[in-house]
Design an enzyme around this catalytic site. Structure first.
Site, mmCIF file in Angstrom:
data_model
loop_
_atom_site.group_PDB
_atom_site.id
_atom_site.type_symbol
_atom_site.label_atom_id
_atom_site.label_comp_id
_atom_site.label_asym_id
_atom_site.label_seq_id
_atom_site.Cartn_x
_atom_site.Cartn_y
_atom_site.Cartn_z
ATOM 1 N N HIS A 33 -12.260 -2.365 -1.256
ATOM 2 C CA HIS A 33 -10.845 -2.014 -1.406
ATOM 3 C C HIS A 33 -10.737 -0.973 -2.516
ATOM 4 C CE1 HIS A 33 -6.620 -2.247 -0.937
ATOM 5 N NE2 HIS A 33 -6.394 -2.731 -2.137
ATOM 6 N N HIS A 45 -2.369 0.985 -5.092
ATOM 7 C CA HIS A 45 -3.270 0.982 -3.947
ATOM 8 C C HIS A 45 -2.498 0.769 -2.651
ATOM 9 C CE1 HIS A 45 -3.765 -3.610 -4.591
ATOM 10 N NE2 HIS A 45 -3.205 -3.169 -5.705
ATOM 11 N N CYS A 150 -7.243 2.494 2.587
ATOM 12 C CA CYS A 150 -7.112 2.530 1.133
ATOM 13 C C CYS A 150 -8.008 3.588 0.493
ATOM 14 C CB CYS A 150 -7.402 1.157 0.536
ATOM 15 S SG CYS A 150 -9.024 0.466 0.981
#
Length: 209
Positions: A33, A45, A150
């Site tokens: 991530h 994010h 992401c």
């Protein structure tokens, strides 16, 4: 190059600087991530209801769905989209890594997709401006693991580049490229060449945003 002084991208929290593109591995390092550290223990994010808990090629954003008890530090309650949370909520117990930019081809060919790129990043001010703009107004598209995820969000904040979409481009971002490669073991022998080719192709055809 500063990013090449270390063999690993792993860093300590004390090394963080505003504007850093950071990531943390999930699910036995099957994917990571990514986000932008903006200072004061906060990270901006891009996430979906599924993307930060497991691989899904069809994950979409559900901004108004919240099933998580709010974090006592930052108030994050599980909502998706472009979000700002504390570093702990971003890491979810994982280790901290800094994404590499301006990596030479000599090193790039032996690195994993989704950890670095040969592209140079812009000024910190531009990175933070883009991140906060997306936080306020939303990202340029809905979340898609294969096309806009992401990592793409964080790279866009750092460089102004965005991954093109559409079947005619035949282009995937870093982490989907790696997973697709794992589906074709016969290509592993050519990994260094594939790594350089995909990174070069991706960044050359990306329009400025």
């Amino acid at each position: 190059m500063e990013s090449e002084k270390k063999l690993s991208n792993k860093i300590d929290g004390s090394e963080l600087q505003p504007g850093d593109h950071i990531y943390s591995w999930r699910k036995l390092k099957t994917y990571a991530h990514h986000g932008i550290f903006v200072g004061e223990d906060k990270v901006i994010h891009f996430t979906s209801s599924k993307a930060d808990s497991g691989y899904s090629s069809t994950a979409t954003v559900s901004k108004n769905v919240s099933k998580k008890k709010p974090c006592t530090k930052c108030g994050y309650d599980g909502k998706a989209g472009v979000i700002e949370t504390c570093l702990d909520c971003f890491l979810k117990g994982g280790e901290l890594y800094r994404y590499g930019y301006n990596i030479s081809r000599r090193r790039l060919m032996f690195t994993r997709f989704g950890t670095c790129t040969s592209v140079s990043c812009g000024p910190v001010e531009d990175t933070l401006r883009r991140a906060y703009d997306y936080l306020k107004n939303g990202y340029i598209t809905d979340y898609s693991f294969l096309e806009k995820n992401c990592e793409d969000f964080a790279v866009n904040c750092k460089t102004g580049l965005t991954v093109p979409t559409g079947a005619d481009t035949n282009t995937l971002s870093g982490q989907p490229c790696f997973l697709r490669l794992m589906e074709k073991p016969y290509l592993l022998a050519a990994y260094p060449i594939v790594r350089i080719h995909e990174d070069s192709k991706l960044r050359k055809i990306c329009p400025k945003h």
